[in-house]
Enzyme design. Sequence first.
Site, PDB file in Angstrom:
ATOM      1  N   TYR A  62       0.843  -1.194   0.000  1.00  0.00           N
ATOM      2  CA  TYR A  62       0.000   0.000   0.000  1.00  0.00           C
ATOM      3  C   TYR A  62       0.882   1.249   0.000  1.00  0.00           C
ATOM      4  CZ  TYR A  62      -3.868  -3.076   1.402  1.00  0.00           C
ATOM      5  OH  TYR A  62      -4.807  -4.069   1.452  1.00  0.00           O
ATOM      6  N   ASN A  83     -13.166  -1.000  -4.297  1.00  0.00           N
ATOM      7  CA  ASN A  83     -13.123  -1.623  -5.617  1.00  0.00           C
ATOM      8  C   ASN A  83     -14.361  -2.510  -5.810  1.00  0.00           C
ATOM      9  OD1 ASN A  83     -12.546  -3.161  -7.883  1.00  0.00           O
ATOM     10  ND2 ASN A  83     -10.656  -4.015  -7.084  1.00  0.00           N
ATOM     11  N   CYS A  91      -7.128  -6.014  -6.734  1.00  0.00           N
ATOM     12  CA  CYS A  91      -6.713  -5.360  -5.491  1.00  0.00           C
ATOM     13  C   CYS A  91      -6.111  -6.340  -4.482  1.00  0.00           C
ATOM     14  CB  CYS A  91      -7.858  -4.570  -4.884  1.00  0.00           C
ATOM     15  SG  CYS A  91      -9.287  -5.567  -4.470  1.00  0.00           S
ATOM     16  N   HIS A  92      -6.313  -7.639  -4.689  1.00  0.00           N
ATOM     17  CA  HIS A  92      -5.688  -8.615  -3.791  1.00  0.00           C
ATOM     18  C   HIS A  92      -4.164  -8.588  -3.927  1.00  0.00           C
ATOM     19  CE1 HIS A  92      -6.614 -10.678  -7.593  1.00  0.00           C
ATOM     20  NE2 HIS A  92      -5.495 -11.353  -7.399  1.00  0.00           N
TER      21      HIS A  92
END
Length: 132
Positions: A62, A83, A91-92
């Site tokens: 992040y 998302n 996004c994983h």
Amino acid sequence: LPVRPELAARTPLAREAAAQLRAYLADAGYAFDLPLQARGTAFQQQVWRRIGAIPRGETRAYGQLAGELGTAARAVGQACGANPLPIVIDCHRVVAAAGGLNAGLGGFAHARGGFLVEIKRWLLRHEGALRD
């Protein structure tokens, strides 16, 4: 993860999405090609485009994405959690710094643990980005 019955698709787009999800689950190298447009703020869209550029089998922290975008890691995390297409927009692949939440895994869909984080763990294993 527990196996659940597949829901019947009611539209041609839903049938295509289901077929592409099955293809991805069978082969992590499958590339989605769906005519979808995620709705979000300009910032969320910017984060989602950056996430989409992370190669399969790799992750980014992040904080790393935040540095590239000139923002805070928490803001990137919030955009990830918002998302609406969490497998299609990968996004994983965005994780916490080593030793952070969930031993560096981070959250998933605003969850900090439990079933959704187990889905993230499974997706990362499926793509070869996590070996534990």
